[in-house]
Write a protein that holds these residues in place. Structure first.
Motif, short mmCIF file in Angstrom:
data_model
loop_
_atom_site.label_atom_id
_atom_site.label_comp_id
_atom_site.label_asym_id
_atom_site.label_seq_id
_atom_site.Cartn_x
_atom_site.Cartn_y
_atom_site.Cartn_z
N ASP A 244 0.83 -1.21 0.00
CA ASP A 244 0.00 0.00 0.00
C ASP A 244 0.86 1.25 0.00
OD1 ASP A 244 -2.42 -1.38 -0.03
OD2 ASP A 244 -2.54 -1.45 2.17
N LEU A 245 1.94 1.21 0.76
CA LEU A 245 2.84 2.36 0.83
C LEU A 245 3.47 2.62 -0.53
CD1 LEU A 245 4.16 4.53 2.49
CD2 LEU A 245 5.88 2.86 3.22
N ASP A 246 3.91 1.58 -1.21
CA ASP A 246 4.47 1.75 -2.56
C ASP A 246 3.46 2.40 -3.50
OD1 ASP A 246 6.86 0.59 -1.78
OD2 ASP A 246 6.39 -1.38 -2.63
N ARG A 247 2.20 1.98 -3.40
CA ARG A 247 1.14 2.55 -4.24
C ARG A 247 0.98 4.05 -3.97
NH1 ARG A 247 -4.00 3.74 -2.96
NH2 ARG A 247 -3.85 2.63 -0.99
N LEU A 248 1.00 4.42 -2.69
CA LEU A 248 0.84 5.84 -2.33
C LEU A 248 2.02 6.67 -2.79
CD1 LEU A 248 -0.64 5.47 1.27
CD2 LEU A 248 -1.87 6.05 -0.84
N LEU A 249 3.23 6.19 -2.53
CA LEU A 249 4.42 6.94 -2.91
C LEU A 249 4.54 7.07 -4.43
CD1 LEU A 249 6.97 5.56 -0.32
CD2 LEU A 249 5.91 7.83 -0.34
N SER A 250 4.13 6.03 -5.15
CA SER A 250 4.21 6.06 -6.61
C SER A 250 3.17 6.98 -7.23
CB SER A 250 4.04 4.64 -7.16
OG SER A 250 5.14 3.85 -6.76
N ALA A 251 2.21 7.43 -6.46
CA ALA A 251 1.18 8.33 -6.98
C ALA A 251 1.73 9.73 -7.27
CB ALA A 251 0.02 8.43 -6.00
N PHE A 252 2.83 10.08 -6.63
CA PHE A 252 3.37 11.43 -6.76
C PHE A 252 4.32 11.53 -7.95
CE2 PHE A 252 1.97 11.24 -2.44
CZ PHE A 252 1.52 12.51 -2.16
N ALA A 253 4.23 12.65 -8.63
CA ALA A 253 5.14 12.97 -9.73
C ALA A 253 5.82 14.29 -9.39
CB ALA A 253 4.38 13.09 -11.04
N ALA A 254 7.09 14.38 -9.69
CA ALA A 254 7.82 15.62 -9.42
C ALA A 254 7.45 16.66 -10.47
CB ALA A 254 9.32 15.35 -9.45
N GLY A 255 7.34 17.89 -10.04
CA GLY A 255 7.08 18.97 -10.98
C GLY A 255 8.34 19.34 -11.74
N ASP A 256 8.19 20.20 -12.71
CA ASP A 256 9.31 20.68 -13.52
C ASP A 256 9.46 22.17 -13.27
OD1 ASP A 256 9.65 18.16 -14.75
OD2 ASP A 256 8.09 18.63 -16.20
N ILE A 257 10.69 22.60 -12.99
CA ILE A 257 10.90 24.04 -12.76
C ILE A 257 12.32 24.44 -13.13
CG2 ILE A 257 11.58 23.85 -10.34
CD1 ILE A 257 9.78 26.43 -9.93
N ILE A 258 12.43 25.64 -13.66
CA ILE A 258 13.72 26.28 -13.89
C ILE A 258 13.70 27.57 -13.08
CG2 ILE A 258 15.26 27.35 -15.56
CD1 ILE A 258 14.02 25.51 -17.70
N LYS A 259 14.69 27.72 -12.22
CA LYS A 259 14.81 28.92 -11.38
C LYS A 259 16.04 29.69 -11.84
CE LYS A 259 15.61 30.20 -6.55
NZ LYS A 259 15.82 29.64 -5.21
N THR A 260 15.84 30.96 -12.17
CA THR A 260 16.94 31.79 -12.66
C THR A 260 17.03 33.04 -11.80
OG1 THR A 260 16.46 31.00 -14.90
CG2 THR A 260 17.95 32.88 -14.69
N GLN A 261 18.21 33.27 -11.23
CA GLN A 261 18.46 34.47 -10.44
C GLN A 261 19.25 35.45 -11.30
OE1 GLN A 261 20.34 31.99 -7.48
NE2 GLN A 261 18.95 32.81 -5.94
N LEU A 262 18.76 36.68 -11.37
CA LEU A 262 19.39 37.72 -12.18
C LEU A 262 19.79 38.86 -11.25
CD1 LEU A 262 16.46 36.81 -13.88
CD2 LEU A 262 18.11 37.48 -15.62
N VAL A 263 21.08 39.17 -11.21
CA VAL A 263 21.61 40.21 -10.33
C VAL A 263 21.87 41.46 -11.17
CG1 VAL A 263 23.47 40.84 -8.74
CG2 VAL A 263 22.66 38.46 -8.86
N TYR A 264 21.44 42.61 -10.64
CA TYR A 264 21.57 43.88 -11.35
C TYR A 264 22.38 44.87 -10.54
CZ TYR A 264 17.90 42.07 -14.38
OH TYR A 264 17.19 41.30 -15.25
N GLU A 265 22.89 45.87 -11.22
CA GLU A 265 23.65 46.94 -10.55
C GLU A 265 22.72 47.79 -9.68
OE1 GLU A 265 26.93 48.59 -9.25
OE2 GLU A 265 26.99 47.06 -10.82
N THR A 266 21.53 48.09 -10.21
CA THR A 266 20.55 48.88 -9.46
C THR A 266 19.19 48.20 -9.56
OG1 THR A 266 19.93 50.22 -11.37
CG2 THR A 266 21.76 51.05 -10.01
#
Length: 193
Positions: free
Chosen positions: A13-35
């Motif tokens: 049952d635990l395997d069934r529950l854990l297998s129900a989840f899918a990881a999302g997809d994300i790209i995180k970009t940090q942009l640093v500016y002078e001002t």
């Protein structure tokens, strides 16, 4: 967690529950500016894009005293598509989108740092998961209530702040309190009566 082999009562049952989840997809970009040019114009630096869908930008340096910084979060199918591009292609697309929303200065950051969580080798994907559409919708509540020698907490398992740090904290506290209560009860009656 679904990659861990559990050998205990209910592990199927635990395997069934854990297998129900899918990881999302994300790209995180940090942009640093002078001002912080966006603040000088009276803007927050926060942008929610209708196109591409899934792109959010926030001023993530406002109270830190650090150099001005915008952070772009691109999630979902567009993140998966862009992960296939070169870093230069992704950067050019993002700078064009930022320039359209915040003006030409947004196209000229001093530094860019990118993290891609699409099929990530350690987490499987983004830092939030979801129950896949063809999986049992009860997976969250059943996994959150799971008791025994292994118990689960996480941002996805909170009923109030699912997907947020607050949810992870609340879920962790809930499970820690339950484990403490169970340990207390077992010490009161060491024979389990």
């Amino acid at each position: 967690a679904r990659n861990i082999a559990f050998d205990m009562a209910g592990s199927r049952d635990l395997d069934r529950l854990l297998s129900a989840f899918a990881a999302g997809d994300i790209i995180k970009t940090q942009l640093v500016y002078e001002t912080a040019f966006w603040r000088a114009d009276g803007r927050s630096g926060g942008v929610t894009f209708a196109s591409p869908m899934g792109l959010e930008v926030r001023d993530t340096s406002y109270d830190t005293g650090a150099r001005p910084q915008l952070t772009a979060f691109l999630g979902g199918p567009v993140a998966r598509q862009r992960a296939e591009l070169t870093k230069e292609e992704r950067t050019n697309l993002l700078l064009t989108e930022l320039g359209t929303a915040l003006g030409d200065q947004a196209r000229r950051p001093n530094d860019i740092n990118e993290s891609i969580w699409v099929d990530h080798p350690w987490s499987g994907g983004g830092y939030n998961a979801y129950v896949a559409h063809d999986q049992p919708p009860c997976a969250v509540t059943e996994l959150a209530a799971w008791s025994g020698p292994v118990q689960f907490a996480g941002a996805e398992l909170d009923d109030g702040f699912a997907g947020y740090v607050e949810g992870a904290i609340r879920s962790g506290r809930r499970v820690a309190a339950r484990v403490a209560r169970e340990l207390q009860e077992s010490q009161e009656d060491p024979f389990g009566r």
